[in-house]
Design a protein around this motif. Structure first.
Motif, PDB file in Angstrom:
ATOM      1  N   UNK A   1       0.778  -1.225   0.000  1.00 59.21           N
ATOM      2  CA  UNK A   1       0.000   0.000   0.000  1.00 59.21           C
ATOM      3  C   UNK A   1       0.813   1.279   0.000  1.00 59.21           C
ATOM      4  N   UNK A   2       2.146   1.171  -0.017  1.00 57.44           N
ATOM      5  CA  UNK A   2       3.009   2.344   0.015  1.00 57.44           C
ATOM      6  C   UNK A   2       3.202   2.882  -1.400  1.00 57.44           C
ATOM      7  N   UNK A   3       2.992   4.170  -1.559  1.00 56.26           N
ATOM      8  CA  UNK A   3       3.236   4.820  -2.846  1.00 56.26           C
ATOM      9  C   UNK A   3       4.388   5.795  -2.657  1.00 56.26           C
ATOM     10  N   UNK A   4       5.318   5.775  -3.608  1.00 54.90           N
ATOM     11  CA  UNK A   4       6.476   6.655  -3.520  1.00 54.90           C
ATOM     12  C   UNK A   4       6.487   7.632  -4.682  1.00 54.90           C
ATOM     13  N   UNK A   5       7.028   8.815  -4.423  1.00 58.69           N
ATOM     14  CA  UNK A   5       7.223   9.783  -5.491  1.00 58.69           C
ATOM     15  C   UNK A   5       8.487   9.395  -6.259  1.00 58.69           C
ATOM     16  N   UNK A   6       8.712  10.036  -7.399  1.00 61.67           N
ATOM     17  CA  UNK A   6       9.924   9.778  -8.176  1.00 61.67           C
ATOM     18  C   UNK A   6      11.164  10.082  -7.337  1.00 61.67           C
ATOM     19  N   UNK A   7      11.151  11.191  -6.593  1.00 60.24           N
ATOM     20  CA  UNK A   7      12.296  11.539  -5.745  1.00 60.24           C
ATOM     21  C   UNK A   7      12.530  10.468  -4.677  1.00 60.24           C
ATOM     22  N   UNK A   8      11.460   9.960  -4.082  1.00 55.39           N
ATOM     23  CA  UNK A   8      11.596   8.905  -3.068  1.00 55.39           C
ATOM     24  C   UNK A   8      12.133   7.620  -3.690  1.00 55.39           C
ATOM     25  N   UNK A   9      11.684   7.301  -4.906  1.00 56.63           N
ATOM     26  CA  UNK A   9      12.213   6.129  -5.608  1.00 56.63           C
ATOM     27  C   UNK A   9      13.697   6.301  -5.906  1.00 56.63           C
ATOM     28  N   UNK A  10      14.076   7.498  -6.394  1.00 57.82           N
ATOM     29  CA  UNK A  10      15.489   7.773  -6.670  1.00 57.82           C
ATOM     30  C   UNK A  10      16.327   7.629  -5.407  1.00 57.82           C
ATOM     31  N   UNK A  11      15.832   8.168  -4.293  1.00 57.53           N
ATOM     32  CA  UNK A  11      16.556   8.051  -3.023  1.00 57.53           C
ATOM     33  C   UNK A  11      16.689   6.596  -2.589  1.00 57.53           C
ATOM     34  N   UNK A  12      15.635   5.818  -2.766  1.00 57.00           N
ATOM     35  CA  UNK A  12      15.665   4.406  -2.373  1.00 57.00           C
ATOM     36  C   UNK A  12      16.677   3.629  -3.224  1.00 57.00           C
ATOM     37  N   UNK A  13      16.720   3.915  -4.519  1.00 54.07           N
ATOM     38  CA  UNK A  13      17.679   3.244  -5.401  1.00 54.07           C
ATOM     39  C   UNK A  13      19.100   3.639  -5.010  1.00 54.07           C
ATOM     40  N   UNK A  14      19.332   4.932  -4.752  1.00 53.57           N
ATOM     41  CA  UNK A  14      20.658   5.398  -4.341  1.00 53.57           C
ATOM     42  C   UNK A  14      21.072   4.752  -3.028  1.00 53.57           C
ATOM     43  N   UNK A  15      20.144   4.643  -2.088  1.00 48.36           N
ATOM     44  CA  UNK A  15      20.449   4.023  -0.794  1.00 48.36           C
ATOM     45  C   UNK A  15      20.792   2.543  -0.973  1.00 48.36           C
ATOM     46  N   UNK A  16      20.044   1.852  -1.813  1.00 41.73           N
ATOM     47  CA  UNK A  16      20.319   0.434  -2.069  1.00 41.73           C
ATOM     48  C   UNK A  16      21.694   0.259  -2.704  1.00 41.73           C
ATOM     49  N   UNK A  17      22.056   1.153  -3.636  1.00 44.10           N
ATOM     50  CA  UNK A  17      23.378   1.079  -4.260  1.00 44.10           C
ATOM     51  C   UNK A  17      24.477   1.342  -3.242  1.00 44.10           C
ATOM     52  N   UNK A  18      24.272   2.321  -2.368  1.00 38.70           N
ATOM     53  CA  UNK A  18      25.263   2.627  -1.337  1.00 38.70           C
ATOM     54  C   UNK A  18      25.408   1.456  -0.367  1.00 38.70           C
ATOM     55  N   UNK A  19      24.294   0.860   0.032  1.00 36.98           N
ATOM     56  CA  UNK A  19      24.334  -0.310   0.926  1.00 36.98           C
ATOM     57  C   UNK A  19      25.088  -1.458   0.264  1.00 36.98           C
ATOM     58  N   UNK A  20      24.822  -1.678  -1.022  1.00 36.11           N
ATOM     59  CA  UNK A  20      25.490  -2.746  -1.767  1.00 36.11           C
ATOM     60  C   UNK A  20      26.990  -2.467  -1.845  1.00 36.11           C
ATOM     61  N   UNK A  21      27.364  -1.212  -2.094  1.00 36.30           N
ATOM     62  CA  UNK A  21      28.772  -0.835  -2.165  1.00 36.30           C
ATOM     63  C   UNK A  21      29.461  -1.085  -0.827  1.00 36.30           C
ATOM     64  N   UNK A  22      28.809  -0.708   0.280  1.00 36.70           N
ATOM     65  CA  UNK A  22      29.388  -0.949   1.609  1.00 36.70           C
ATOM     66  C   UNK A  22      29.572  -2.452   1.857  1.00 36.70           C
ATOM     67  N   UNK A  23      28.591  -3.249   1.463  1.00 38.49           N
ATOM     68  CA  UNK A  23      28.696  -4.697   1.642  1.00 38.49           C
ATOM     69  C   UNK A  23      29.860  -5.264   0.835  1.00 38.49           C
ATOM     70  N   UNK A  24      29.992  -4.814  -0.406  1.00 36.55           N
ATOM     71  CA  UNK A  24      31.074  -5.301  -1.262  1.00 36.55           C
ATOM     72  C   UNK A  24      32.426  -4.919  -0.668  1.00 36.55           C
TER      73      UNK A  24
END
Length: 111
Positions: free
Chosen positions: A62-85
């Motif tokens: 039921x959660x709806x995100x704006x384009x900016x929120x989606x962009x932030x979520x993708x950036x956060x996921x990439x940063x988390x992945x980079x930290x893990x690597x």
């Protein structure tokens, strides 16, 4: 309603203008030919992204995100992945030793 066209010796044809307008086809657009139940259907392959709005329905949580929120979520996921690597690489670096004149060194020197 049907429209006729002629096939050339090279296997080419001209799509009637009425069909091109109906499918909003322009030079360079791609099409799919679908054979189904003894019929051939022509479908425009090039579509505007806006035509896909809502195609997946509502979000299951039921959660709806704006384009900016989606962009932030993708950036956060990439940063988390980079930290893990980097964490995994550093762990590998500490445990991977190679002999060197009786001494052990890491494979990669830190800068």
């Amino acid at each position: 309603m049907g429209y006729g066209a002629k096939l050339t010796s090279k296997g080419q044809t001209t799509i009637p203008i009425e069909v091109r307008k109906y499918l909003n086809l322009n030079p360079g657009d791609q099409m799919d030919f679908i054979i189904e139940n003894g019929e051939v259907k022509l479908r425009a392959k090039t579509r505007s992204i806006m035509e896909f709005a809502g195609i997946l329905g509502h979000a299951p949580n039921g959660v709806r995100l704006t384009i900016d929120e989606l962009d932030d979520a993708v950036a956060q996921a990439a940063a988390d992945d980079d930290r893990r690597i980097m964490r995994d690489w550093n762990r590998y670096e500490r445990t991977s030793q190679i002999p060197d004149d009786g001494r052990s060194e890491t494979i990669r020197k830190r800068r």
